[in-house]
Design a protein around this motif. Structure first.
Motif, mmCIF file in Angstrom:
data_model
loop_
_atom_site.group_PDB
_atom_site.id
_atom_site.type_symbol
_atom_site.label_atom_id
_atom_site.label_comp_id
_atom_site.label_asym_id
_atom_site.label_seq_id
_atom_site.Cartn_x
_atom_site.Cartn_y
_atom_site.Cartn_z
ATOM 1 N N LYS A 235 25.218 -3.351 -38.948
ATOM 2 C CA LYS A 235 26.347 -2.666 -38.233
ATOM 3 C C LYS A 235 26.033 -3.034 -36.595
ATOM 4 O O LYS A 235 27.328 -3.253 -36.043
ATOM 5 C CB LYS A 235 26.301 -1.165 -38.590
ATOM 6 N N LYS B 59 36.198 -0.353 -37.760
ATOM 7 C CA LYS B 59 36.566 -0.360 -39.108
ATOM 8 C C LYS B 59 36.029 -1.369 -40.007
ATOM 9 O O LYS B 59 35.679 -0.987 -41.174
ATOM 10 C CB LYS B 59 38.285 -0.337 -39.387
ATOM 11 N N ARG C 146 32.136 -1.202 -40.222
ATOM 12 C CA ARG C 146 31.667 0.093 -40.769
ATOM 13 C C ARG C 146 31.601 -0.508 -42.230
ATOM 14 O O ARG C 146 31.095 -0.144 -43.232
ATOM 15 C CB ARG C 146 32.539 1.019 -40.875
ATOM 16 N N ARG C 147 32.755 -1.097 -42.870
ATOM 17 C CA ARG C 147 33.057 -1.573 -44.177
ATOM 18 C C ARG C 147 31.781 -2.523 -44.698
ATOM 19 O O ARG C 147 31.152 -2.500 -45.659
ATOM 20 C CB ARG C 147 34.371 -2.132 -44.522
ATOM 21 N N ALA D 3 28.936 -2.536 -43.113
ATOM 22 C CA ALA D 3 27.954 -1.817 -43.261
ATOM 23 C C ALA D 3 27.487 -1.012 -44.641
ATOM 24 O O ALA D 3 26.628 -0.915 -45.345
ATOM 25 C CB ALA D 3 27.467 -0.897 -42.158
ATOM 26 N N ILE D 4 28.715 -0.354 -44.930
ATOM 27 C CA ILE D 4 28.800 0.072 -46.419
ATOM 28 C C ILE D 4 28.421 -0.524 -47.454
ATOM 29 O O ILE D 4 27.459 -0.260 -48.324
ATOM 30 C CB ILE D 4 30.398 0.812 -46.630
ATOM 31 N N ASN E 33 31.894 0.966 -55.202
ATOM 32 C CA ASN E 33 31.902 1.191 -53.642
ATOM 33 C C ASN E 33 31.929 -0.317 -53.362
ATOM 34 O O ASN E 33 32.707 -0.741 -52.261
ATOM 35 C CB ASN E 33 30.783 2.041 -53.343
ATOM 36 N N PHE F 249 35.239 -1.687 -51.052
ATOM 37 C CA PHE F 249 35.164 -1.692 -49.629
ATOM 38 C C PHE F 249 35.025 -3.256 -49.123
ATOM 39 O O PHE F 249 35.164 -3.600 -48.066
ATOM 40 C CB PHE F 249 34.111 -1.079 -49.018
ATOM 41 N N LEU G 104 29.649 7.603 -49.200
ATOM 42 C CA LEU G 104 30.085 6.468 -48.464
ATOM 43 C C LEU G 104 31.601 6.111 -49.007
ATOM 44 O O LEU G 104 32.301 5.384 -48.190
ATOM 45 C CB LEU G 104 29.155 5.328 -49.076
ATOM 46 N N ALA G 105 31.943 6.544 -50.095
ATOM 47 C CA ALA G 105 33.318 6.312 -50.669
ATOM 48 C C ALA G 105 34.287 7.236 -50.037
ATOM 49 O O ALA G 105 35.493 6.461 -49.891
ATOM 50 C CB ALA G 105 33.221 6.636 -52.064
ATOM 51 N N PHE G 106 34.139 8.251 -49.493
ATOM 52 C CA PHE G 106 35.065 9.317 -49.148
ATOM 53 C C PHE G 106 34.831 9.662 -47.848
ATOM 54 O O PHE G 106 35.920 10.218 -47.390
ATOM 55 C CB PHE G 106 35.289 10.359 -50.180
ATOM 56 N N ALA H 146 34.680 8.651 -40.409
ATOM 57 C CA ALA H 146 34.196 8.693 -39.306
ATOM 58 C C ALA H 146 34.486 9.823 -38.431
ATOM 59 O O ALA H 146 35.647 10.267 -38.549
ATOM 60 C CB ALA H 146 34.495 7.333 -38.411
ATOM 61 N N ASP I 221 24.664 7.010 -40.353
ATOM 62 C CA ASP I 221 24.779 5.962 -39.460
ATOM 63 C C ASP I 221 25.963 4.833 -39.783
ATOM 64 O O ASP I 221 26.884 4.459 -38.940
ATOM 65 C CB ASP I 221 23.581 5.393 -39.309
ATOM 66 N N VAL I 222 25.815 4.424 -40.932
ATOM 67 C CA VAL I 222 26.974 3.451 -41.611
ATOM 68 C C VAL I 222 28.392 4.109 -41.245
ATOM 69 O O VAL I 222 29.178 3.281 -41.010
ATOM 70 C CB VAL I 222 26.552 3.250 -42.997
ATOM 71 N N LEU I 223 28.508 5.409 -41.546
ATOM 72 C CA LEU I 223 29.810 5.690 -41.584
ATOM 73 C C LEU I 223 30.308 6.441 -40.088
ATOM 74 O O LEU I 223 31.392 7.008 -39.853
ATOM 75 C CB LEU I 223 30.167 6.999 -42.603
ATOM 76 N N ASP I 224 29.283 6.468 -39.231
ATOM 77 C CA ASP I 224 29.762 6.967 -38.012
ATOM 78 C C ASP I 224 29.944 8.489 -37.834
ATOM 79 O O ASP I 224 31.033 9.127 -37.387
ATOM 80 C CB ASP I 224 30.822 6.296 -37.064
ATOM 81 N N ARG J 264 43.142 1.929 -51.766
ATOM 82 C CA ARG J 264 42.168 1.579 -50.792
ATOM 83 C C ARG J 264 42.426 2.388 -49.555
ATOM 84 O O ARG J 264 43.513 1.889 -48.840
ATOM 85 C CB ARG J 264 41.520 0.305 -50.666
ATOM 86 N N PHE K 106 40.768 2.726 -45.485
ATOM 87 C CA PHE K 106 39.629 2.816 -44.650
ATOM 88 C C PHE K 106 39.791 3.583 -43.561
ATOM 89 O O PHE K 106 40.843 3.526 -42.793
ATOM 90 C CB PHE K 106 39.302 1.318 -44.662
ATOM 91 N N SER K 107 38.797 4.020 -43.130
ATOM 92 C CA SER K 107 38.664 4.760 -41.712
ATOM 93 C C SER K 107 37.855 3.994 -40.655
ATOM 94 O O SER K 107 36.891 3.228 -41.033
ATOM 95 C CB SER K 107 38.082 6.171 -41.807
#
Lengths: 152, 124
Positions: free
Chosen positions: A31, A42, A45-46, A48-49, A118, A122, B38-40, B43, B61-64, B121, B123-124
């Motif tokens: 990330k 955005k 982040r994906r 990284a997920i 997931n 993503f 992670l799924a829902f 940030a 961290d991954v999701l802010d 889908r 994404f944020s």
């Protein structure tokens, strides 16, 4: 997917198998690297997920593994390759809720059978192959250009 | 509201991030399953959880995620605190159970980062 495209960045990150000691470390690095390359947050982040879920799978089930990150002007390509028990029934494993997780994995907040779905959800491209007793290979691509979003 | 107001509402102890209590938060997500986070989760949200291991910090961290609120009076593990300090993610702890924590924040204006899950889908 243009595989012949210019790779502007490539790196391989080793991942310790069957251990949560460093779980998530590669995702944090990936990330930060993508953000440094000015890739939109955005998208980073994906990436990284999906890297994180792939990393957790290696930490949970594999003997050892690695994550390869490749970046082209249009795509982020993430491959997770491990040596270990492999997956007997990929179709079943892809279903939300299917899991072979142990108590140790549950305690970390994983193991509910969401990881592979997931990763698929993503990413814009998702491919998995596995051989029992050998290991598992995952390839995921995330398009950097917003107009490609949702393309499978 | 600020994280400082969150701390007050939840009578929370600050484990990491004394210097970050002025950050603004508007939304939250609560779960003990990191794959669901992670799924829902989105940030900038608060993460309400009963887990205490370093994966709550990695996930954040991954999701802010703006800050982690550990519920049910649990304390973060030492390695969790170290990682949160490194990645600059505040961790607060409250004695309230998850339901009470969510309810008290909601009553003061914090809302869910999503209301219902979507079939498509997002994404944020």
């Amino acid at each position: 997917m243009n595989s012949h495209e210019t790779v502007v960045y490539e790196n391989t990150f080793p991942v310790e198998g069957k251990s949560f000691n460093n779980a998530g470390q590669v995702s944090t690095q990936v990330k930060a690297l993508l953000q440094k390359m000015k890739i939109p947050i955005k998208i980073a982040r994906r990436a990284a997920i999906v890297t994180y879920e792939a990393e957790i799978n290696i930490c949970s089930y594999a003997d050892h593994g690695k994550i390869i990150l490749r970046v082209t002007p249009e795509e982020i390509i993430i491959e997770a390759i491990d040596e270990g028990q492999g997956i007997a029934d990929i179709e079943a494993a892809m279903e939300e809720g299917f899991s072979t997780a142990t108590e140790r994995i549950w305690r970390m907040g994983f193991g509910a059978g969401m990881g592979l779905s997931n990763m698929r959800n993503f990413s814009d491209y998702f491919h998995i192959t596995s051989e029992v007793g050998k290991g598992t290979r995952l390839k995921m691509i995330i398009c950097i250009d917003d107009k490609h979003l949702g393309k499978q | 509201m600020t994280l400082r107001e969150v701390q007050k509402i939840l009578e929370a102890e600050v484990f990491v991030g004394y210097d970050q209590l002025d950050i603004e938060v508007k939304t939250a997500f609560g779960a003990d399953l990191m794959s669901d986070v992670l799924a829902f989760a989105k940030a900038g949200s608060l993460l309400l959880t009963g887990l205490t291991n370093p994966q709550i910090v990695r996930t954040s961290d991954v999701l802010d995620i703006a800050a982690i609120i550990i519920v049910r009076g649990k304390r973060p593990l030492p390695e969790t605190i170290l990682l949160a300090e490194e990645l600059k993610i505040p961790i607060l702890g409250t004695k309230y159970i998850l339901f009470e924590t969510a309810g008290r924040l909601y009553a003061k204006g914090i809302v869910g980062c999503i209301e219902t899950v979507s079939a498509t889908r997002e994404f944020s």
